[in-house]
Design an enzyme around this catalytic site. Sequence first.
Site, PDB file in Angstrom:
ATOM      1  N   TYR A  63     -17.871  25.944 -14.943  1.00 13.89           N
ATOM      2  CA  TYR A  63     -16.921  25.328 -13.874  1.00 13.89           C
ATOM      3  C   TYR A  63     -16.528  26.670 -13.051  1.00 13.89           C
ATOM      4  O   TYR A  63     -16.205  27.698 -13.486  1.00 13.89           O
ATOM      5  CB  TYR A  63     -15.550  25.354 -15.010  1.00 13.89           C
ATOM      6  CG  TYR A  63     -15.476  24.158 -16.021  1.00 13.89           C
ATOM      7  CD1 TYR A  63     -16.514  23.085 -15.782  1.00 13.89           C
ATOM      8  CD2 TYR A  63     -14.971  24.322 -17.296  1.00 13.89           C
ATOM      9  CE1 TYR A  63     -16.514  21.963 -16.915  1.00 13.89           C
ATOM     10  CE2 TYR A  63     -14.922  23.183 -18.085  1.00 13.89           C
ATOM     11  CZ  TYR A  63     -15.887  22.163 -17.901  1.00 13.89           C
ATOM     12  OH  TYR A  63     -15.724  21.101 -18.900  1.00 13.89           O
ATOM     13  N   HIS A 131     -22.937  21.976 -24.155  1.00 15.25           N
ATOM     14  CA  HIS A 131     -22.306  21.223 -23.095  1.00 15.25           C
ATOM     15  C   HIS A 131     -22.952  19.850 -22.881  1.00 15.25           C
ATOM     16  O   HIS A 131     -22.294  18.758 -22.934  1.00 15.25           O
ATOM     17  CB  HIS A 131     -22.040  22.118 -21.572  1.00 15.25           C
ATOM     18  CG  HIS A 131     -20.962  21.432 -20.843  1.00 15.25           C
ATOM     19  ND1 HIS A 131     -20.302  22.147 -19.756  1.00 15.25           N
ATOM     20  CD2 HIS A 131     -20.360  20.494 -20.891  1.00 15.25           C
ATOM     21  CE1 HIS A 131     -19.634  21.420 -19.284  1.00 15.25           C
ATOM     22  NE2 HIS A 131     -19.241  20.534 -19.938  1.00 15.25           N
ATOM     23  N   SER A 210     -11.156  14.010 -20.724  1.00  9.74           N
ATOM     24  CA  SER A 210     -10.563  13.214 -19.994  1.00  9.74           C
ATOM     25  C   SER A 210      -9.858  11.686 -20.452  1.00  9.74           C
ATOM     26  O   SER A 210     -10.293  10.693 -20.598  1.00  9.74           O
ATOM     27  CB  SER A 210     -11.910  12.223 -19.111  1.00  9.74           C
ATOM     28  OG  SER A 210     -12.537  13.341 -18.345  1.00  9.74           O
ATOM     29  N   PRO A 211      -8.785  12.099 -21.463  1.00 14.46           N
ATOM     30  CA  PRO A 211      -8.017  11.175 -22.013  1.00 14.46           C
ATOM     31  C   PRO A 211      -6.965  10.240 -21.206  1.00 14.46           C
ATOM     32  O   PRO A 211      -6.714   9.405 -22.077  1.00 14.46           O
ATOM     33  CB  PRO A 211      -7.372  11.980 -23.359  1.00 14.46           C
ATOM     34  CG  PRO A 211      -7.004  13.365 -22.526  1.00 14.46           C
ATOM     35  CD  PRO A 211      -8.405  13.614 -21.780  1.00 14.46           C
ATOM     36  N   GLY A 213      -8.478   9.324 -18.386  1.00 12.81           N
ATOM     37  CA  GLY A 213      -9.402   8.532 -17.465  1.00 12.81           C
ATOM     38  C   GLY A 213      -9.616   9.079 -16.105  1.00 12.81           C
ATOM     39  O   GLY A 213      -9.659   8.653 -15.193  1.00 12.81           O
ATOM     40  N   ARG A 214      -9.600  10.333 -16.060  1.00 22.47           N
ATOM     41  CA  ARG A 214      -9.709  11.232 -14.858  1.00 22.47           C
ATOM     42  C   ARG A 214      -8.363  11.270 -14.077  1.00 22.47           C
ATOM     43  O   ARG A 214      -8.474  11.077 -12.833  1.00 22.47           O
ATOM     44  CB  ARG A 214     -11.133  11.018 -14.408  1.00 22.47           C
ATOM     45  CG  ARG A 214     -12.153  11.522 -15.072  1.00 22.47           C
ATOM     46  CD  ARG A 214     -13.415  11.597 -14.159  1.00 22.47           C
ATOM     47  NE  ARG A 214     -14.506  12.222 -15.163  1.00 22.47           N
ATOM     48  CZ  ARG A 214     -15.260  11.524 -16.108  1.00 22.47           C
ATOM     49  NH1 ARG A 214     -14.775  10.411 -16.347  1.00 22.47           N
ATOM     50  NH2 ARG A 214     -16.027  12.229 -16.872  1.00 22.47           N
ATOM     51  N   GLY A 219      -1.371   6.699 -13.448  1.00 20.79           N
ATOM     52  CA  GLY A 219      -0.685   5.893 -12.733  1.00 20.79           C
ATOM     53  C   GLY A 219      -0.483   6.558 -11.212  1.00 20.79           C
ATOM     54  O   GLY A 219       0.161   5.990 -10.421  1.00 20.79           O
TER      55      GLY A 219
END
Length: 334
Positions: A63, A131, A210-211, A213-214, A219
């Site tokens: 990262y 990873h 990503s819980p 969904g990115r 929303g």
Amino acid sequence: MTTAPTLGTRTLGSTHPLTVSTLGLGCMGISEFYGTRDEQDGLDTIHRALDLGVTFLDTADMYGPFTNEQLVGKAIADRRDEVQLATKFGNERRPDGSWVGINGRPDYVRSACDASLQRLGVDHIDLYYQHRVDRSVPIEETVGAMAELVEAGKVRHLGLSEAGADTIRRAHATHPVTALQSEYSLFTRDLEDEILPTVRELGIGLVPYSPLGRGLLTGAVTRDSLGDDDARRAGRFPRFEGDALDTNLGLVDRVREIAGRRGVTPGQLALAWVLAQGDDVVPIPGTKRVKYLEENVAAADVAVTADDVAALDAAVPRGAVRGDRYADMSSVGA
């Protein structure tokens, strides 16, 4: 002065357990991929996370590359004893950001760990993940080198990311694996078929990345909301493109409607759903803003009812989401 933690704890793994905060913080986006970056905002977010009891911090050498570990190290310099620190190796990049490849060779495992320890400014890593699995190196060799790091005191617990069921079994037989980190959310449920039963059989915890969904499930994402410097616009994530995005935003609207009836945000309901999948599940939603961190932490107090589960299953049936998770899925499930 810090405030009293508001979160409880969960335990990852049973053979070689690690107790962490109920919710973790994914630090990747502070340094790369998701739009503009501000170091002070990132430091403020990590400090606020610790104040709220979010002590499970997740980073990786790739990262930045490398700069996220340095930032996390700076943020926790005077609070190391509060933190369960996770980082990763295996996605090898050059300092200019260019991609080298997936590397699981034992000599690289050792050198990558030493480099991460130096950047983080710590004497040990609490949870060290591979990873991505290097298909050219037997997993026993990679995990064998990781086990040497445990023996040397440089690493406390071992993890894998996006590994397949057979690889997980072979790795765990080489040295106890504490956690598997893989994508899991209302929008990504394929690991329920084989991976989740495997890790539960072996006593390995699950760390969903990503819980949300990115960001889709918050929303906040619209067709026009992503900047030119956001990787979600770069063709890497098919779910954010064309007709797929339109379909997926329609699914988010359904989640928003259910959340509205509960008096919570769609992101909070989606995160609460992940938390409700078991006490061996510790999601690591990523954010670089204190506001969204606080919203995520509040999700831990949202009780998901049987009616909520049924409504969400009807609103987002498995298979309804359009598009693969990545444009290149070759490194997933190895």
